[in-house]
Structures are given as structure tokens and as C-alpha cells.
Design a protein around this motif. Sequence first.
Motif, PDB file in Angstrom:
ATOM      1  N   TRP A  85       0.863  -1.256   0.241  1.00 20.62           N
ATOM      2  CA  TRP A  85      -0.032  -0.237   0.171  1.00 20.62           C
ATOM      3  C   TRP A  85       0.546   1.567  -0.051  1.00 20.62           C
ATOM      4  O   TRP A  85       0.543   2.121  -0.706  1.00 20.62           O
ATOM      5  N   MET A  86       2.087   1.147   0.789  1.00 22.25           N
ATOM      6  CA  MET A  86       2.813   2.493   1.166  1.00 22.25           C
ATOM      7  C   MET A  86       3.714   2.291  -0.346  1.00 22.25           C
ATOM      8  O   MET A  86       3.955   3.698  -0.358  1.00 22.25           O
ATOM      9  N   ILE A 120       3.244   0.458 -12.202  1.00 21.27           N
ATOM     10  CA  ILE A 120       2.767  -0.730 -11.129  1.00 21.27           C
ATOM     11  C   ILE A 120       1.956  -0.377 -10.366  1.00 21.27           C
ATOM     12  O   ILE A 120       2.617   1.217 -10.193  1.00 21.27           O
ATOM     13  N   GLU A 121       0.889  -0.782  -9.358  1.00 18.18           N
ATOM     14  CA  GLU A 121       0.427  -0.712  -8.612  1.00 18.18           C
ATOM     15  C   GLU A 121      -0.160  -1.752  -7.224  1.00 18.18           C
ATOM     16  O   GLU A 121      -0.050  -2.712  -7.673  1.00 18.18           O
ATOM     17  N   PHE A 122       0.114  -1.233  -6.153  1.00 22.55           N
ATOM     18  CA  PHE A 122      -0.626  -2.015  -5.313  1.00 22.55           C
ATOM     19  C   PHE A 122      -2.349  -1.854  -5.590  1.00 22.55           C
ATOM     20  O   PHE A 122      -3.119  -1.174  -6.164  1.00 22.55           O
ATOM     21  N   PRO A 123      -2.869  -3.158  -5.835  1.00 23.73           N
ATOM     22  CA  PRO A 123      -1.879  -4.449  -5.140  1.00 23.73           C
ATOM     23  C   PRO A 123      -1.731  -5.097  -6.372  1.00 23.73           C
ATOM     24  O   PRO A 123      -2.550  -5.304  -7.394  1.00 23.73           O
ATOM     25  N   MET A 124      -0.191  -5.555  -6.183  1.00 29.70           N
ATOM     26  CA  MET A 124      -0.370  -6.908  -7.872  1.00 29.70           C
ATOM     27  C   MET A 124       1.116  -7.626  -7.439  1.00 29.70           C
ATOM     28  O   MET A 124       1.091  -6.902  -6.216  1.00 29.70           O
ATOM     29  N   ASP A 125       1.233  -8.554  -7.801  1.00 27.09           N
ATOM     30  CA  ASP A 125       2.764  -9.600  -8.096  1.00 27.09           C
ATOM     31  C   ASP A 125       3.652  -9.024  -8.738  1.00 27.09           C
ATOM     32  O   ASP A 125       3.387  -9.075 -10.179  1.00 27.09           O
ATOM     33  N   ILE A 165       0.672   9.313  -5.310  1.00 29.35           N
ATOM     34  CA  ILE A 165      -0.211  10.417  -4.835  1.00 29.35           C
ATOM     35  C   ILE A 165      -0.557  10.438  -6.744  1.00 29.35           C
ATOM     36  O   ILE A 165      -1.985  10.739  -6.784  1.00 29.35           O
ATOM     37  N   TYR A 166      -0.216   9.498  -7.026  1.00 24.65           N
ATOM     38  CA  TYR A 166      -0.489   9.044  -8.974  1.00 24.65           C
ATOM     39  C   TYR A 166      -1.472   8.216  -9.175  1.00 24.65           C
ATOM     40  O   TYR A 166      -1.853   7.519 -10.365  1.00 24.65           O
ATOM     41  N   GLY A 167      -0.951   7.036  -8.043  1.00 23.90           N
ATOM     42  CA  GLY A 167      -1.789   6.298  -8.044  1.00 23.90           C
ATOM     43  C   GLY A 167      -1.017   4.955  -9.234  1.00 23.90           C
ATOM     44  O   GLY A 167      -1.392   3.778  -9.165  1.00 23.90           O
ATOM     45  N   HIS A 168       0.062   4.901  -9.141  1.00 30.63           N
ATOM     46  CA  HIS A 168       1.509   4.179  -9.259  1.00 30.63           C
ATOM     47  C   HIS A 168       2.544   3.980  -8.681  1.00 30.63           C
ATOM     48  O   HIS A 168       3.069   5.194  -7.210  1.00 30.63           O
ATOM     49  N   VAL A 169       2.993   2.867  -8.859  1.00 30.62           N
ATOM     50  CA  VAL A 169       4.595   2.660  -7.360  1.00 30.62           C
ATOM     51  C   VAL A 169       4.876   3.681  -7.212  1.00 30.62           C
ATOM     52  O   VAL A 169       5.843   3.631  -8.878  1.00 30.62           O
ATOM     53  N   ASN A 170       5.466   4.469  -6.243  1.00 33.99           N
ATOM     54  CA  ASN A 170       6.551   5.861  -7.161  1.00 33.99           C
ATOM     55  C   ASN A 170       7.919   4.936  -7.550  1.00 33.99           C
ATOM     56  O   ASN A 170       8.932   4.310  -7.018  1.00 33.99           O
ATOM     57  N   ASN A 171       8.411   5.879  -8.649  1.00 29.99           N
ATOM     58  CA  ASN A 171       9.724   5.360  -8.974  1.00 29.99           C
ATOM     59  C   ASN A 171      11.262   5.103  -8.238  1.00 29.99           C
ATOM     60  O   ASN A 171      11.632   3.690  -8.448  1.00 29.99           O
ATOM     61  N   VAL A 172      11.199   5.352  -7.163  1.00 32.33           N
ATOM     62  CA  VAL A 172      12.147   5.152  -6.237  1.00 32.33           C
ATOM     63  C   VAL A 172      12.004   3.646  -5.291  1.00 32.33           C
ATOM     64  O   VAL A 172      13.324   3.189  -4.966  1.00 32.33           O
ATOM     65  N   VAL A 173      10.661   3.244  -5.434  1.00 38.18           N
ATOM     66  CA  VAL A 173      10.888   1.917  -4.908  1.00 38.18           C
ATOM     67  C   VAL A 173      11.492   0.640  -5.390  1.00 38.18           C
ATOM     68  O   VAL A 173      11.882   0.433  -5.178  1.00 38.18           O
ATOM     69  N   TYR A 174      11.308   1.128  -6.572  1.00 39.51           N
ATOM     70  CA  TYR A 174      11.432  -0.155  -7.910  1.00 39.51           C
ATOM     71  C   TYR A 174      12.913  -0.171  -7.078  1.00 39.51           C
ATOM     72  O   TYR A 174      13.616  -1.620  -7.374  1.00 39.51           O
ATOM     73  N   TYR A 175      14.253   0.231  -6.687  1.00 41.21           N
ATOM     74  CA  TYR A 175      15.048   0.563  -6.794  1.00 41.21           C
ATOM     75  C   TYR A 175      15.002   0.049  -4.971  1.00 41.21           C
ATOM     76  O   TYR A 175      15.939  -1.508  -5.276  1.00 41.21           O
ATOM     77  N   SER A 176      14.164  -0.368  -4.340  1.00 34.45           N
ATOM     78  CA  SER A 176      13.564  -1.048  -3.360  1.00 34.45           C
ATOM     79  C   SER A 176      13.822  -2.990  -4.187  1.00 34.45           C
ATOM     80  O   SER A 176      14.100  -3.738  -2.785  1.00 34.45           O
ATOM     81  N   TYR A 177      13.396  -2.745  -4.453  1.00 30.55           N
ATOM     82  CA  TYR A 177      12.742  -4.021  -5.402  1.00 30.55           C
ATOM     83  C   TYR A 177      13.986  -5.020  -5.873  1.00 30.55           C
ATOM     84  O   TYR A 177      14.157  -5.824  -5.417  1.00 30.55           O
TER      85      TYR A 177
END
Length: 144
Positions: A19-20, A73-78, A24-36
Motif C-alpha cells: 500500500w505504501m 505498477i500499482e498496489f495490489p500487484m504481484d 499520489i498519482y496512483g502507481h508505485v513511485n519510481n524510487v520503490v523500484y530500487y528497493s525491489y
Amino acid sequence: MDPYPLDHYPHTKELQTRWMDNDIYGHVNNVVYYSYFDTVVNSYLIENKGLDIHESPIIGLVIETQCTYLAPIEFPMDITAGLKVSHLGNSSVRYEIGLFTKDPLKPVAQGYFVHVYVDRNTRKPTPIPDTLRQILKPLVKRSL
């Protein structure tokens, strides 16, 4: 870098968006990809006993990263993260990662990061130990 299909990567790991992760734009924020990216690499190293994050005399420091965003990508997604090693040097490793949702032929993102292994205390580059090198070798795959 041309998009690679999932079978290009010798190792995969299942991840889920959280979820986190959405912005605000309804998709996974670009910086989160680096955490993946970080999660797939470090979980591989820890699960294969290549790195003890608390006690190892060496640690991997990220010195370079890059990500190409191909689809939102967005929440929820595998997510399935693919991992390979494109360079295994004396003290550095270049990991390449692809992120996939439904289609194993089309990544939603792909990129890389480079670890330089250093002495935990001095932070000076140090050769990759043989035990870690043996764990990384199965991930080495030349580009198509």
C-alpha cells in the motif's frame, strides 16, 4: 538495454507491492523500484549464505544504479523479479534485474546496480571471497 524476457534471468523471486509503495498519482513511485532491486539481490545473498549482514568482515556498497521504467505498477500487484550477474570482477559485481507482472516476455522495469565489496571497518575495496564468488557464479549469464 533492450527488454529481456523473464527466462533471461537465472534466479527469480516473488515480490508484492505494498500500500505504501503507491504515490499520489496512483502507481508505485519510481524510487520503490530500487528497493525491489535491492530486495532480490540481498535476499539471494543472504538465503544462499553468501553474506552475513551482521557479522561478515566485508559488505557490498552500491556505487551505481540505473532503472528503465517500461510500464506502471500499482498496489495490489504481484511482481516477479529476475536476477542475473553480468560482471563478476575482483571486488565488484554488476547485477541486472528485471521486474515482471503478468507477462514473462515484457518487463515493467529493468535495470542494474553495482556492488563494490569493501572491508566493513575501513571501507576499502577488498577481493570478493571465494565462498561469495561461488554463490554468484550461477547467476553469471552473458547478454543475448
